[in-house]
Design a protein around this motif. Structure first.
Motif, PDB file in Angstrom:
ATOM      1  N   MET A   1      54.367  42.018  49.486  1.00  0.00           N
ATOM      2  CA  MET A   1      55.098  40.873  48.567  1.00  0.00           C
ATOM      3  C   MET A   1      54.329  40.280  47.263  1.00  0.00           C
ATOM      4  SD  MET A   1      58.458  39.966  49.179  1.00  0.00           S
ATOM      5  CE  MET A   1      58.465  38.895  47.276  1.00  0.00           C
ATOM      6  N   LYS A   2      54.496  40.305  46.446  1.00  0.00           N
ATOM      7  CA  LYS A   2      54.247  40.235  44.772  1.00  0.00           C
ATOM      8  C   LYS A   2      54.408  38.675  45.242  1.00  0.00           C
ATOM      9  CE  LYS A   2      54.835  42.866  40.766  1.00  0.00           C
ATOM     10  NZ  LYS A   2      55.919  43.175  39.716  1.00  0.00           N
ATOM     11  N   PRO A   3      52.964  38.060  44.706  1.00  0.00           N
ATOM     12  CA  PRO A   3      53.350  36.881  44.735  1.00  0.00           C
ATOM     13  C   PRO A   3      53.844  36.124  42.747  1.00  0.00           C
ATOM     14  CG  PRO A   3      50.394  37.309  44.119  1.00  0.00           C
ATOM     15  CD  PRO A   3      51.496  38.666  44.108  1.00  0.00           C
ATOM     16  N   GLN A   4      54.350  35.143  43.691  1.00  0.00           N
ATOM     17  CA  GLN A   4      55.875  34.201  43.514  1.00  0.00           C
ATOM     18  C   GLN A   4      55.059  33.478  42.594  1.00  0.00           C
ATOM     19  OE1 GLN A   4      59.222  35.593  43.271  1.00  0.00           O
ATOM     20  NE2 GLN A   4      58.370  37.001  43.672  1.00  0.00           N
ATOM     21  N   VAL A   5      55.049  32.898  40.904  1.00  0.00           N
ATOM     22  CA  VAL A   5      54.216  31.604  40.051  1.00  0.00           C
ATOM     23  C   VAL A   5      55.371  30.838  39.553  1.00  0.00           C
ATOM     24  CG1 VAL A   5      52.646  31.249  38.606  1.00  0.00           C
ATOM     25  CG2 VAL A   5      52.849  33.264  40.482  1.00  0.00           C
ATOM     26  N   VAL A   6      55.226  29.504  39.752  1.00  0.00           N
ATOM     27  CA  VAL A   6      55.766  28.866  38.800  1.00  0.00           C
ATOM     28  C   VAL A   6      54.035  28.321  38.689  1.00  0.00           C
ATOM     29  CG1 VAL A   6      56.587  26.737  39.021  1.00  0.00           C
ATOM     30  CG2 VAL A   6      57.846  28.333  40.620  1.00  0.00           C
ATOM     31  N   PHE A   7      54.444  28.117  36.792  1.00  0.00           N
ATOM     32  CA  PHE A   7      52.967  27.456  36.133  1.00  0.00           C
ATOM     33  C   PHE A   7      53.272  26.003  36.159  1.00  0.00           C
ATOM     34  CE2 PHE A   7      52.603  31.771  34.053  1.00  0.00           C
ATOM     35  CZ  PHE A   7      51.445  32.155  34.443  1.00  0.00           C
ATOM     36  N   VAL A   8      52.209  24.557  36.535  1.00  0.00           N
ATOM     37  CA  VAL A   8      52.106  23.799  36.140  1.00  0.00           C
ATOM     38  C   VAL A   8      51.570  23.282  34.795  1.00  0.00           C
ATOM     39  CG1 VAL A   8      52.326  21.388  37.382  1.00  0.00           C
ATOM     40  CG2 VAL A   8      52.504  23.450  38.766  1.00  0.00           C
ATOM     41  N   LEU A   9      52.753  22.492  33.846  1.00  0.00           N
ATOM     42  CA  LEU A   9      51.894  22.369  32.689  1.00  0.00           C
ATOM     43  C   LEU A   9      52.041  20.566  32.235  1.00  0.00           C
ATOM     44  CD1 LEU A   9      51.706  25.813  30.627  1.00  0.00           C
ATOM     45  CD2 LEU A   9      50.123  24.569  32.067  1.00  0.00           C
ATOM     46  N   GLY A  10      51.042  20.009  31.431  1.00  0.00           N
ATOM     47  CA  GLY A  10      51.665  18.248  31.462  1.00  0.00           C
ATOM     48  C   GLY A  10      50.427  17.924  30.619  1.00  0.00           C
TER      49      GLY A  10
END
Ligand code: ADP
Ligand code: AMP
Length: 198
Positions: A1-10
């Motif tokens: 399975m390909k990694p599923q990514v959420v970028f978290v910024l602030g």
């Protein structure tokens, strides 16, 4: 399975780490903080980058992408090797500038899917106050007023344009992070239910 990514910024102290732990408590995501990975690498005795990372962090500057991207890639690989169901990642504090983004595109394109950016929007004053408060016990070398002014400048000059770029692509979910902890959590989970649980 390909990694599923959420970028978290602030901004610094916007509450990225705090909110990521809430997500991890409730969903099968792994939290990887670029800052935490860099601090761990700085402390590793055999690391050839310890001094360099230390200088960049104190100056609130963005560490060269080759270092950060390798730490992230390794952490993702190790997580998935241990448990192949752990392919969802919150990558906190990345991409912080154009160099980060180019590095990601070069190394990770086709190897991971970026779902969107979770953006914790918070005024500079609130960010600074929170970091100064955190600095009373964090032991961090950059939770002081001098480093914070530089970190805010770096955030405004380098990271905001990256958030704007993702906004143009329709890939940003914004949470008002200036509010109380409870309200931020509620707001974030509303978004999560709408979109993130896929
Ligand atoms: P970041 O990961 O964005 O640097 P943290 O999650 O470490 O920020 O939060 C910075 C500080 O602010 C911590 O001491 C945390 O407990 C506090 N904090 C986080 N979110 C809130 C909030 N909504 N209201 C008040 N304090 C908060
Ligand atoms: P943070 O823990 O997210 O507040 O980050 C602390 C510091 O680590 C930053 O001020 C930078 O010096 C460095 N850092 C964090 N994330 C990155 C990144 N994506 N690229 C380069 N340097 C970073």
């Amino acid at each position: 399975m390909k990694p599923q990514v959420v970028f978290v910024l602030g901004g610094p102290g916007a509450g990225k780490g705090t909110q990521c732990s809430k997500i991890v408590e409730n969903y099968n995501y792994t939290h990887l903080s670029a800052g935490d990975l860099l601090r761990a690498e700085r402390s590793r005795k055999e690391s050839e980058f310890g001094q360099l990372i230390d200088n960049y962090i104190k100056e609130g500057k963005i560490v060269p992408v080759e270092i950060t991207i390798n730490l992230l890639r390794k952490a993702m690989e190790e997580t998935m090797q241990k448990d192949d169901k752990k392919f969802r990642f919150l990558i906190d504090g990345f991409p912080r500038n154009e160099d980060n983004l180019t590095g990601w595109d070069t190394v990770m394109v086709g190897k991971a899917d970026v779902k969107f950016v979770l953006f914790f929007d918070c005024s500079n004053e609130v960010c600074i106050d929170r970091c100064l408060e955190r600095g009373k016990s964090s032991g961090r070398t950059d939770d002081n007023r001098e480093s914070l002014e530089k970190r805010i400048q770096t955030y405004l000059q380098s990271t905001r344009p990256i958030i704007e770029l993702y906004e143009k692509r329709g890939k940003v979910h914004t949470v008002d992070a200036s509010r109380s902890l409870d309200k931020v959590i509620k707001n974030m989970f509303c978004l999560w239910f709408l979109d993130l649980d896929a």
